[in-house]
Design a protein around this motif. Structure first.
Motif, PDB file in Angstrom:
ATOM      1  N   GLN A   7     -76.093 -79.409 118.166  1.00  0.00           N
ATOM      2  CA  GLN A   7     -76.907 -80.168 117.227  1.00  0.00           C
ATOM      3  C   GLN A   7     -77.511 -79.260 116.150  1.00  0.00           C
ATOM      4  OE1 GLN A   7     -80.193 -82.477 118.793  1.00  0.00           O
ATOM      5  NE2 GLN A   7     -80.657 -83.323 116.779  1.00  0.00           N
ATOM      6  N   GLY A 111     -78.299 -85.959 116.759  1.00  0.00           N
ATOM      7  CA  GLY A 111     -78.468 -86.012 118.211  1.00  0.00           C
ATOM      8  C   GLY A 111     -78.026 -87.320 118.838  1.00  0.00           C
ATOM      9  N   PRO A 192     -78.903 -91.347 122.579  1.00  0.00           N
ATOM     10  CA  PRO A 192     -79.222 -89.955 122.251  1.00  0.00           C
ATOM     11  C   PRO A 192     -78.512 -89.007 123.217  1.00  0.00           C
ATOM     12  CG  PRO A 192     -81.217 -91.285 122.590  1.00  0.00           C
ATOM     13  CD  PRO A 192     -80.071 -92.074 123.102  1.00  0.00           C
ATOM     14  N   GLN A 194     -79.736 -85.706 123.121  1.00  0.00           N
ATOM     15  CA  GLN A 194     -80.749 -84.674 123.320  1.00  0.00           C
ATOM     16  C   GLN A 194     -81.240 -84.716 124.761  1.00  0.00           C
ATOM     17  OE1 GLN A 194     -81.556 -87.094 120.685  1.00  0.00           O
ATOM     18  NE2 GLN A 194     -82.363 -85.930 118.976  1.00  0.00           N
TER      19      GLN A 194
END
Length: 222
Positions: A7, A111, A192, A194
């Protein structure tokens, strides 16, 4: 795969989308690309367990290049800000090239993990075959639309690019006319990435792809 590093790289690339920056950061890209190839390789191995047709897919052929085709668009940025892959039995990257339904996913600079199954913008002959399958296999198509796991994971068939009127040669009063207006036969969703590890991303994708297997098999039958 080191998703935090990925990312960071993609985010920086989106702010410095030029050849000079990319050349300076090519060693970072090469490491991330190798890690992404490993993820795709493991993903293909996992998909083979429920979809044997994928057995012949070569991981390197399933990866999209990061270079953009800037010949016809207004945006002349030379690089994509995603890492993406399309897994098909044929080894072709795009269903629009006639390769049939694909398992697709991408990781972006924001992300987000985007993943999809089906056929995006199939060529005219392929689109006609799918439409004829809807008409000739009403029971099978209705069973597909009601599939619980597919709907829970992806929702309904996406309507992006849907025609406003029935396609030429099809009566407006046909039972599934709204689906005959579709130009894509895809399901997709996103989440997401992340905080996730590489294995968690892989397992998320494998679970989703297995839920989409009825769509893949129905399309292959067209």
């Amino acid at each position: 795969m080191h998703l935090i590093d990925l990312q960071a790289f993609l985010s920086e690339l989106s702010e410095n989308n030029n050849r000079a920056w990319f050349v300076m950061n090519k060693p970072r890209y090469d490491i991330l690309r190798a890690e992404f190839l490993q993820l795709v390789t493991e993903l293909i191995t996992g998909i083979q367990k429920f979809d044997a047709a994928i057995t012949g897919c070569e991981p390197k052929k399933a990866l999209f290049r990061i270079n953009r085709d800037v010949r016809f668009g207004h945006d002349k940025s030379p690089y994509k800000t995603t890492f993406s892959s399309s897994i098909l039995p044929s080894g072709r990257k795009k269903p629009s090239e006639g390769g049939g339904p694909a398992y697709y996913f991408q990781l972006d600079a924001n992300g987000r993990l985007f993943f999809a199954c089906g056929e995006y913008m199939p060529p005219a002959d392929r689109l006609k075959a799918i439409r004829e399958q809807i008409i000739n296999d009403e029971a099978g198509f209705e069973k597909l639309l009601k599939d619980k796991k597919l709907k829970q994971t992806f929702g309904e068939l996406q309507e992006e690019g849907k025609l406003k009127r029935p396609p030429k040669g099809y009566d407006a009063d046909l039972k599934h006319i709204e689906y005959l207006k579709l130009k894509n036969f895809m399901v997709w969703t996103e989440c997401p990435y992340q905080g996730l590890g590489s294995d968690e991303v892989k397992q998320t994708l494998l679970k989703a792809y297995q839920s989409a297997l009825p769509l893949v098999q129905w399309l292959r039958g067209a």
